[in-house]
Design a protein around this motif. Sequence first.
Motif, PDB file in Angstrom:
ATOM      1  N   ALA A   3       0.828  -1.205   0.000  1.00  0.00           N
ATOM      2  CA  ALA A   3       0.000   0.000   0.000  1.00  0.00           C
ATOM      3  C   ALA A   3       0.863   1.257   0.000  1.00  0.00           C
ATOM      4  O   ALA A   3       0.546   2.247  -0.671  1.00  0.00           O
ATOM      5  N   ALA A   6       2.271   1.738  -3.496  1.00  0.00           N
ATOM      6  CA  ALA A   6       1.215   2.179  -4.415  1.00  0.00           C
ATOM      7  C   ALA A   6       0.861   3.647  -4.183  1.00  0.00           C
ATOM      8  O   ALA A   6       0.696   4.424  -5.140  1.00  0.00           O
ATOM      9  N   TYR A   7       0.742   4.028  -2.918  1.00  0.00           N
ATOM     10  CA  TYR A   7       0.360   5.409  -2.633  1.00  0.00           C
ATOM     11  C   TYR A   7       1.485   6.371  -2.997  1.00  0.00           C
ATOM     12  O   TYR A   7       1.236   7.480  -3.487  1.00  0.00           O
ATOM     13  N   ASP A  48      -6.055   3.955  -2.581  1.00  0.00           N
ATOM     14  CA  ASP A  48      -4.794   3.594  -1.941  1.00  0.00           C
ATOM     15  C   ASP A  48      -4.882   3.715  -0.420  1.00  0.00           C
ATOM     16  O   ASP A  48      -4.275   2.928   0.312  1.00  0.00           O
ATOM     17  N   CYS A  51      -6.772   0.654   0.710  1.00  0.00           N
ATOM     18  CA  CYS A  51      -5.926  -0.536   0.620  1.00  0.00           C
ATOM     19  C   CYS A  51      -4.977  -0.605   1.810  1.00  0.00           C
ATOM     20  O   CYS A  51      -4.743  -1.681   2.368  1.00  0.00           O
ATOM     21  N   SER A  73     -11.940  -1.389   0.046  1.00  0.00           N
ATOM     22  CA  SER A  73     -10.809  -1.417  -0.876  1.00  0.00           C
ATOM     23  C   SER A  73     -11.205  -2.035  -2.207  1.00  0.00           C
ATOM     24  O   SER A  73     -10.883  -1.501  -3.286  1.00  0.00           O
TER      25      SER A  73
END
Length: 225
Positions: A3, A6-7, A48, A51, A73
């Motif tokens: 996570a 991704a963020y 994000d 998640c 999510s």
Amino acid sequence: MQAVVAYTFATLDFVQTFPEEVRLMWGAPFGLPKVLFFAVRYSVLVNDVFCGLAGGFPTEYADKDCLGAWKRSAMTSVFIVVAAEAILFHRAYAFSGKRTGILVYIVAQFIAIHAAAFILMLKFFESSKFTKWDVSNIRICLQTQGSVTLLAGVFASFLASITVAMSIMVYAAIYEHREFNTRSPLLVTFYRDGIFYFISLAAFASVNIVIIWIAPAGYKFLLTQ
């Protein structure tokens, strides 16, 4: 960790492209493409966060809260894919010459396929079970059960949807825009981006379907996000 990565990636992309967003989109005429663009762009950041909360922050989640966090999510992920597909379908409609018959077919198919995918997703939620896994004093929600058939059906629905949209664009390229392909940079860019998106999503959907069916139990949901 997934996570966080991704963020970080989404935030970096957002910061780098924000000046272009202001220049190209803020003053653009209001319409469906503009709404879809902003819906996809900003819901990625929200997704994000969901998640991260569903995966591995220090928490005292109960089992039902794990499922609730995972639902948020999953549903925001589905929303992003559906909205992005809506952009592809709108583009296919425009490339077809905005024919009424094509519009009716596209809308009917879009609603039918995504309604089926949504039903399959809800049933998959019902079949899902979670456990709490303590790693270095961090309590992680770990999915231990879920119907692979239902989840594979969701990805198969997405794959069918984008395949049809891409087929319409290819048809338009062959029969509607042959004489313009080399003379219109904008048209070439639209086709290039549409094909790239199709290949990317089709590849991820196909890989997920294969992994869901053949991977060991602990790895079936490895690439769903």
